[in-house]
Design a protein around this motif. Sequence first.
Motif, PDB file in Angstrom:
ATOM      1  N   THR A   1       0.800  -1.229   0.000  1.00  0.00           N
ATOM      2  CA  THR A   1       0.000   0.000   0.000  1.00  0.00           C
ATOM      3  C   THR A   1       0.832   1.278   0.000  1.00  0.00           C
ATOM      4  OG1 THR A   1      -0.175  -0.073   2.426  1.00  0.00           O
ATOM      5  CG2 THR A   1      -1.943  -1.123   1.152  1.00  0.00           C
ATOM      6  N   HIS A   2       2.159   1.185  -0.052  1.00  0.00           N
ATOM      7  CA  HIS A   2       2.995   2.383  -0.025  1.00  0.00           C
ATOM      8  C   HIS A   2       3.998   2.366  -1.178  1.00  0.00           C
ATOM      9  CE1 HIS A   2       1.622   2.215   4.192  1.00  0.00           C
ATOM     10  NE2 HIS A   2       1.749   3.534   4.171  1.00  0.00           N
ATOM     11  N   VAL A   3       4.123   3.495  -1.845  1.00  0.00           N
ATOM     12  CA  VAL A   3       5.171   3.685  -2.839  1.00  0.00           C
ATOM     13  C   VAL A   3       5.909   4.985  -2.522  1.00  0.00           C
ATOM     14  CG1 VAL A   3       3.817   2.490  -4.589  1.00  0.00           C
ATOM     15  CG2 VAL A   3       3.800   4.991  -4.518  1.00  0.00           C
ATOM     16  N   ARG A   4       7.165   5.025  -2.947  1.00  0.00           N
ATOM     17  CA  ARG A   4       7.967   6.237  -2.791  1.00  0.00           C
ATOM     18  C   ARG A   4       8.447   6.663  -4.164  1.00  0.00           C
ATOM     19  NH1 ARG A   4      12.045   5.480   1.621  1.00  0.00           N
ATOM     20  NH2 ARG A   4      12.966   3.975   0.177  1.00  0.00           N
ATOM     21  N   ILE A   5       8.219   7.941  -4.490  1.00  0.00           N
ATOM     22  CA  ILE A   5       8.638   8.506  -5.771  1.00  0.00           C
ATOM     23  C   ILE A   5       9.650   9.609  -5.490  1.00  0.00           C
ATOM     24  CG2 ILE A   5       7.856   9.766  -7.817  1.00  0.00           C
ATOM     25  CD1 ILE A   5       5.118   8.383  -7.411  1.00  0.00           C
ATOM     26  N   THR A   6      10.791   9.555  -6.174  1.00  0.00           N
ATOM     27  CA  THR A   6      11.832  10.560  -5.960  1.00  0.00           C
ATOM     28  C   THR A   6      12.253  11.180  -7.286  1.00  0.00           C
ATOM     29  OG1 THR A   6      13.544   8.824  -6.030  1.00  0.00           O
ATOM     30  CG2 THR A   6      12.739   9.497  -3.862  1.00  0.00           C
ATOM     31  N   ARG A   7      12.608  12.442  -7.202  1.00  0.00           N
ATOM     32  CA  ARG A   7      13.101  13.172  -8.387  1.00  0.00           C
ATOM     33  C   ARG A   7      14.009  14.302  -7.922  1.00  0.00           C
ATOM     34  NH1 ARG A   7      14.355  16.296 -12.544  1.00  0.00           N
ATOM     35  NH2 ARG A   7      13.327  15.870 -14.550  1.00  0.00           N
ATOM     36  N   LEU A   8      15.245  14.343  -8.416  1.00  0.00           N
ATOM     37  CA  LEU A   8      16.135  15.454  -8.124  1.00  0.00           C
ATOM     38  C   LEU A   8      15.780  16.621  -9.036  1.00  0.00           C
ATOM     39  CD1 LEU A   8      18.664  16.235  -6.391  1.00  0.00           C
ATOM     40  CD2 LEU A   8      19.995  15.831  -8.476  1.00  0.00           C
ATOM     41  N   VAL A   9      15.575  17.790  -8.448  1.00  0.00           N
ATOM     42  CA  VAL A   9      15.249  19.000  -9.199  1.00  0.00           C
ATOM     43  C   VAL A   9      16.379  19.996  -8.993  1.00  0.00           C
ATOM     44  CG1 VAL A   9      13.652  20.943  -9.380  1.00  0.00           C
ATOM     45  CG2 VAL A   9      12.769  18.639  -9.009  1.00  0.00           C
ATOM     46  N   GLU A  10      16.898  20.522 -10.089  1.00  0.00           N
ATOM     47  CA  GLU A  10      18.001  21.480 -10.002  1.00  0.00           C
ATOM     48  C   GLU A  10      17.458  22.854  -9.616  1.00  0.00           C
ATOM     49  OE1 GLU A  10      21.127  21.216  -9.993  1.00  0.00           O
ATOM     50  OE2 GLU A  10      21.439  19.148 -10.647  1.00  0.00           O
ATOM     51  N   GLY A  11      17.439  23.113  -8.328  1.00  0.00           N
ATOM     52  CA  GLY A  11      16.954  24.389  -7.829  1.00  0.00           C
ATOM     53  C   GLY A  11      16.851  24.359  -6.320  1.00  0.00           C
ATOM     54  N   PRO A  12      16.847  25.515  -5.666  1.00  0.00           N
ATOM     55  CA  PRO A  12      16.782  25.578  -4.206  1.00  0.00           C
ATOM     56  C   PRO A  12      15.423  25.158  -3.672  1.00  0.00           C
ATOM     57  CG  PRO A  12      16.632  27.779  -5.145  1.00  0.00           C
ATOM     58  CD  PRO A  12      16.937  26.859  -6.287  1.00  0.00           C
ATOM     59  N   ARG A  13      15.412  24.667  -2.453  1.00  0.00           N
ATOM     60  CA  ARG A  13      14.175  24.155  -1.856  1.00  0.00           C
ATOM     61  C   ARG A  13      13.101  25.232  -1.752  1.00  0.00           C
ATOM     62  NH1 ARG A  13      14.236  21.302   4.003  1.00  0.00           N
ATOM     63  NH2 ARG A  13      14.919  23.385   4.647  1.00  0.00           N
ATOM     64  N   GLU A  14      13.481  26.447  -1.375  1.00  0.00           N
ATOM     65  CA  GLU A  14      12.489  27.513  -1.234  1.00  0.00           C
ATOM     66  C   GLU A  14      11.719  27.722  -2.528  1.00  0.00           C
ATOM     67  OE1 GLU A  14      11.515  29.352   1.266  1.00  0.00           O
ATOM     68  OE2 GLU A  14      12.983  28.989   2.854  1.00  0.00           O
ATOM     69  N   LEU A  15      12.422  27.697  -3.659  1.00  0.00           N
ATOM     70  CA  LEU A  15      11.758  27.912  -4.939  1.00  0.00           C
ATOM     71  C   LEU A  15      10.936  26.691  -5.348  1.00  0.00           C
ATOM     72  CD1 LEU A  15      11.156  29.735  -7.267  1.00  0.00           C
ATOM     73  CD2 LEU A  15      13.359  29.135  -8.303  1.00  0.00           C
ATOM     74  N   VAL A  16      11.450  25.488  -5.057  1.00  0.00           N
ATOM     75  CA  VAL A  16      10.682  24.285  -5.367  1.00  0.00           C
ATOM     76  C   VAL A  16       9.400  24.249  -4.533  1.00  0.00           C
ATOM     77  CG1 VAL A  16      10.700  21.758  -5.356  1.00  0.00           C
ATOM     78  CG2 VAL A  16      12.759  23.007  -6.033  1.00  0.00           C
ATOM     79  N   TRP A  17       9.485  24.682  -3.289  1.00  0.00           N
ATOM     80  CA  TRP A  17       8.286  24.758  -2.449  1.00  0.00           C
ATOM     81  C   TRP A  17       7.275  25.753  -3.037  1.00  0.00           C
ATOM     82  CZ3 TRP A  17       6.086  22.288   1.597  1.00  0.00           C
ATOM     83  CH2 TRP A  17       5.044  22.944   2.269  1.00  0.00           C
ATOM     84  N   ARG A  18       7.761  26.928  -3.451  1.00  0.00           N
ATOM     85  CA  ARG A  18       6.875  27.910  -4.073  1.00  0.00           C
ATOM     86  C   ARG A  18       6.224  27.338  -5.319  1.00  0.00           C
ATOM     87  NH1 ARG A  18       9.855  32.848  -5.842  1.00  0.00           N
ATOM     88  NH2 ARG A  18       7.853  33.158  -6.877  1.00  0.00           N
ATOM     89  N   ALA A  19       6.987  26.585  -6.089  1.00  0.00           N
ATOM     90  CA  ALA A  19       6.445  26.006  -7.322  1.00  0.00           C
ATOM     91  C   ALA A  19       5.321  25.012  -7.032  1.00  0.00           C
ATOM     92  CB  ALA A  19       7.556  25.319  -8.113  1.00  0.00           C
ATOM     93  N   HIS A  20       5.313  24.429  -5.840  1.00  0.00           N
ATOM     94  CA  HIS A  20       4.255  23.501  -5.452  1.00  0.00           C
ATOM     95  C   HIS A  20       3.072  24.194  -4.775  1.00  0.00           C
ATOM     96  CE1 HIS A  20       7.282  20.340  -6.122  1.00  0.00           C
ATOM     97  NE2 HIS A  20       6.280  19.474  -6.116  1.00  0.00           N
ATOM     98  N   ASN A  21       3.218  25.493  -4.470  1.00  0.00           N
ATOM     99  CA  ASN A  21       2.187  26.152  -3.665  1.00  0.00           C
ATOM    100  C   ASN A  21       1.694  27.483  -4.224  1.00  0.00           C
ATOM    101  OD1 ASN A  21       1.869  24.601  -0.871  1.00  0.00           O
ATOM    102  ND2 ASN A  21       4.028  24.498  -1.464  1.00  0.00           N
ATOM    103  N   ASP A  22       2.292  27.979  -5.283  1.00  0.00           N
ATOM    104  CA  ASP A  22       1.856  29.215  -5.919  1.00  0.00           C
ATOM    105  C   ASP A  22       1.040  28.836  -7.164  1.00  0.00           C
ATOM    106  OD1 ASP A  22       1.629  31.481  -7.569  1.00  0.00           O
ATOM    107  OD2 ASP A  22       3.494  32.335  -6.806  1.00  0.00           O
TER     108      ASP A  22
END
Length: 325
Positions: A179-200
């Motif tokens: 019942t559990h899967v883990r998906i990972t992806r390295l994104v070239e960019g700082p965490r603050e901006l990646v967080w904004r990209a998920h919430n803006d």
Amino acid sequence: MPVTDVITDPENLTLTIVADFAAPMERVWAAYSDPRQLERFWGPPGWPATFTAFDHTVGGFAQYHLDGPRGEKSSGRWEFTRIEAPTLFEVLDSFVDDDGQPMEGFPAMRMKLEFSPTAEGTRMTGVSHFDTVEALEQVVAMGVIEGTKMAMSQLDTVLQDLRDYAQGKGTRLELLDDTHVRITRLVEGPRELVWRAHNDPELIRQWMLGPDGWEMTECEVPTAVGDTYRNSWAPVGDTVGQPFGFEGEALLIDAPRRAVTTERMQGADGPTTLNDLNLYEEDGATLVTVLIEYPDLATRDMILATGMVDGMEASYRRLEAAVLV
């Protein structure tokens, strides 16, 4: 999986866990003696650890808590009784309350972790000593063996440079259990901006589109625990497909590190999944980890068969090209 053996010994009141890692002993020791690295693997997936104190000296204390995806919390405390770097340390391990005091009815144990070199890297042998058979059985019944195995599965990521571990490998899927899967992806960019990209919403509309030929027609983002969200998509031009969307509720928001939401198909009585998003930054790159909990194996396989992972990879490539520039 790094865990290679588990031995429960009621006669000697011990629980032994053996794990092997493809890294030098000094590197493994560093991971176990640095609270920021410990936080990345001490709790099992979905229950990340936060160390609020860490005095790595004989007589010193470490205190931590594990935060579950639905607001659950479990706290522990170590008292360091022996340290011989880089080969072993020993602690008195206790379950504690919010004030850091041992919890009545929960067993304490003496835990010794030993590190030894092998031809392939390092072997960690962890032996926990209990006062009674009942205490040993209680901890086993609480799921410590399976939890430890799943926690250890995260250590390979910690022991490698983040780019060595994930760069150029795209979106990766791991089946953790039925019942559990883990998906990972390295994104070239700082965490603050990646967080904004998920919430803006304006940024989300630029990249969270899946395969080419689709547009986002609705994007409502939760800003606080308890808020609901709605995301909808529709085909563009000659693209084959029917409009669809997801909706759910925010269960946890810990910006810019973690967000947990429920998810279900709009307008359907189908199953609800739990999505646990975690962001970790190292050297200007961010590892995006999504832990998904499904209600059952059939639902897991049905959703994965839709090409979800391929769609996520297309979106992440768009994220790097359109947003993180």
